[in-house]
Design an enzyme around this catalytic site. Sequence first.
Site, PDB file in Angstrom:
ATOM      1  N   GLY A 205       0.810  -1.210   0.000  1.00  0.00           N
ATOM      2  CA  GLY A 205       0.000   0.000   0.000  1.00  0.00           C
ATOM      3  C   GLY A 205       0.845   1.261   0.000  1.00  0.00           C
TER       4      GLY A 205
ATOM      5  N   ILE B  80       1.332   3.617   2.342  1.00  0.00           N
ATOM      6  CA  ILE B  80       2.164   3.748   3.538  1.00  0.00           C
ATOM      7  C   ILE B  80       3.117   2.563   3.662  1.00  0.00           C
ATOM      8  CG2 ILE B  80       2.162   3.893   6.052  1.00  0.00           C
ATOM      9  CD1 ILE B  80       1.134   6.404   4.711  1.00  0.00           C
TER      10      ILE B  80
ATOM     11  N   LYS C 116      -9.038   1.708   4.641  1.00  0.00           N
ATOM     12  CA  LYS C 116      -8.982   3.107   5.081  1.00  0.00           C
ATOM     13  C   LYS C 116     -10.002   4.001   4.382  1.00  0.00           C
ATOM     14  CE  LYS C 116      -3.948   2.616   5.577  1.00  0.00           C
ATOM     15  NZ  LYS C 116      -3.774   1.424   4.738  1.00  0.00           N
TER      16      LYS C 116
ATOM     17  N   LYS D 116      -8.729   9.824  12.033  1.00  0.00           N
ATOM     18  CA  LYS D 116     -10.165   9.503  11.995  1.00  0.00           C
ATOM     19  C   LYS D 116     -10.602   8.641  13.176  1.00  0.00           C
ATOM     20  CE  LYS D 116     -10.558  10.038   6.992  1.00  0.00           C
ATOM     21  NZ  LYS D 116      -9.258  10.707   6.850  1.00  0.00           N
TER      22      LYS D 116
ATOM     23  N   LYS E 229     -10.450   1.672  13.851  1.00  0.00           N
ATOM     24  CA  LYS E 229      -9.062   2.014  14.168  1.00  0.00           C
ATOM     25  C   LYS E 229      -8.919   2.441  15.630  1.00  0.00           C
ATOM     26  CE  LYS E 229      -6.080   2.034  11.581  1.00  0.00           C
ATOM     27  NZ  LYS E 229      -5.142   0.931  11.236  1.00  0.00           N
TER      28      LYS E 229
END
Length: 592
Positions: free
Chosen positions: A285, A287, A357, A399, A411
């Site tokens: 991904g 990140i 995400k 978030k 999360k």
Amino acid sequence: MILLLTPSPLKRILFFLLSDTLISLFTLYFAYNLRFNFQIPLNFIDNFAFIFIVLLLLKIFVFINFRLYRTAWRFFSLYEIKKILIAHIIVYSLFFIIFLIFKDYMLPLARSIIIIDFMLSLVFISLLRLSKRIILESGKNAKYKNTLIIGANSSISSLLHDKKNLEYTPVAIVDGSELLIGTYILNLKVYSFDDLKRVIKSKSIEAVIISKDYSQKRLLEIYDALNEMEISDIKIVNTLSSGKIKELKDIGVEDLLARHPKDLDKEKIQNFIKDKVVLITGAGGSIGSEISRQCNLFGAKQLILLDHSEYNLYQITEELKDANIVSVMQTVRKTEFLEATFKKYKPNIVIHAAAYKHVPLVEDNILEGISNNIIGTKNCIDLSIEYGVEKFVLISTDKAVRPTNVMGTTKRICELYAQNVKSGKTEIVAVRFGNVLGSSGSVIPKFKAQIESGQNITVTHPDITRYFMLIPEACELVLQAASIGKGGEIFILDMGEPIKIVDLAKKMIELSGKDNISIEFCGLRPGEKLYEELLINDSDKNTDYESITVASSTYFDIDELNTKIDELLVCEDKISKLKEIVPEFKHQLNNK
């Protein structure tokens, strides 16, 4: 010919010194021949050498004082010819003064010889300096752009000598250092920022290269000033994490809006990563792939790249194929497969970047979001504890703070589990930050696609704001935060000031140069809120680094949390159960 083609300032000076000597010898001898119809009397030849040496020394002295050797090949102009003319007038005026003083040593001398020599020397020396520009521009129909360099640093030499940048002709430098203003760097005069408009006008600047790292605020000021003066070709030096110049690239919104932390401690990061086996989940991904690059750069012994996406895993595998990597195509939701990976490779560090995400997608796929984000994280943490991992790093998000959507709530539950699980010798830390510029879920790729297809840009709300940071810098701060963690912390990265999405859209339209694109407001999406937060309350603690703070801890009985997670998986009303676990969760459907 080698000297003629080289861009080196020292070689250029040596070339001019040698060529001007030969030209002076030729023009003086030719002047003698023209004066006497190619039948020079013997009594005039006797003092030829003395006159030649006097003229040559005068030329060297005056030419150096006029900096005629500073002129770079590609921007020789009529202005330089004017300087050569004035220099010649001074040289030959001085010569006549010397002749009057030392005429006994210089006779016989016909004054017409000196006049002829003056004209020949002026023409041939000017032509020599003009010839290289003609050679460079011939055969290619090339038009070199008069270019201003903003920021005097060590990269300028590489920029000027890089063959890929031949279309740019640097003619001046602008810098804010008082020590540099008025000096010359590689033949280019350094001006102050106060002279920016004057330099752009007087030098007919067509392009600008920004070669220095400026703060977000300063870079925006520079860009706005250039945009006001209708300079559209603006380049910026694109550097690798190692600090080496990679290439020039068009300035983009990522450069203008990114926050650049000034307290990166790369030595600390290297000590943390070097010679360790590092397992990175979600390694393909946005990140995860950058974390993988950084860990390789900082000397990881081995990288275990884990991702359930075949394409993403292939991409990062190909990029890092020369490193010591193992590519594992797995999902973090399957405990038995994941355990086999832990057992086989015995990682020292686990960096958990795998997560869903995208807010609207998780709103439409709640069970998948819970399963991947909560259960996947729980699996990775439990196995890290079981197999004695030294440090587990959870990548979290802003978030998760007072969440208004399912993704953020999942999360937050991950953070609660990371803080309260009985971790044994494993140090478990979480790192919370906002949006990263250019990630797959960022609005920037979407806006770029809309601009390229000629569509209007769609923004959800005129007041919506978000934090932004460049991916490499965010990942470096993640590793830096992880290196100082002792277990149980939630680290918060300083993302700078929040940015209005509508301002971002306007800037992207401006950078595109297209004036037929406007902004349309389409309304907030399910689970989306106007602004994001990085703290639940203000009781954060400072660390040794200004860019990293620590959030206050939240106690949650781990047995109760495990029970509620199990209930969450099987219950019908998952929203209510999420609210039970995270009381601050205020679900916003944002129905249009």
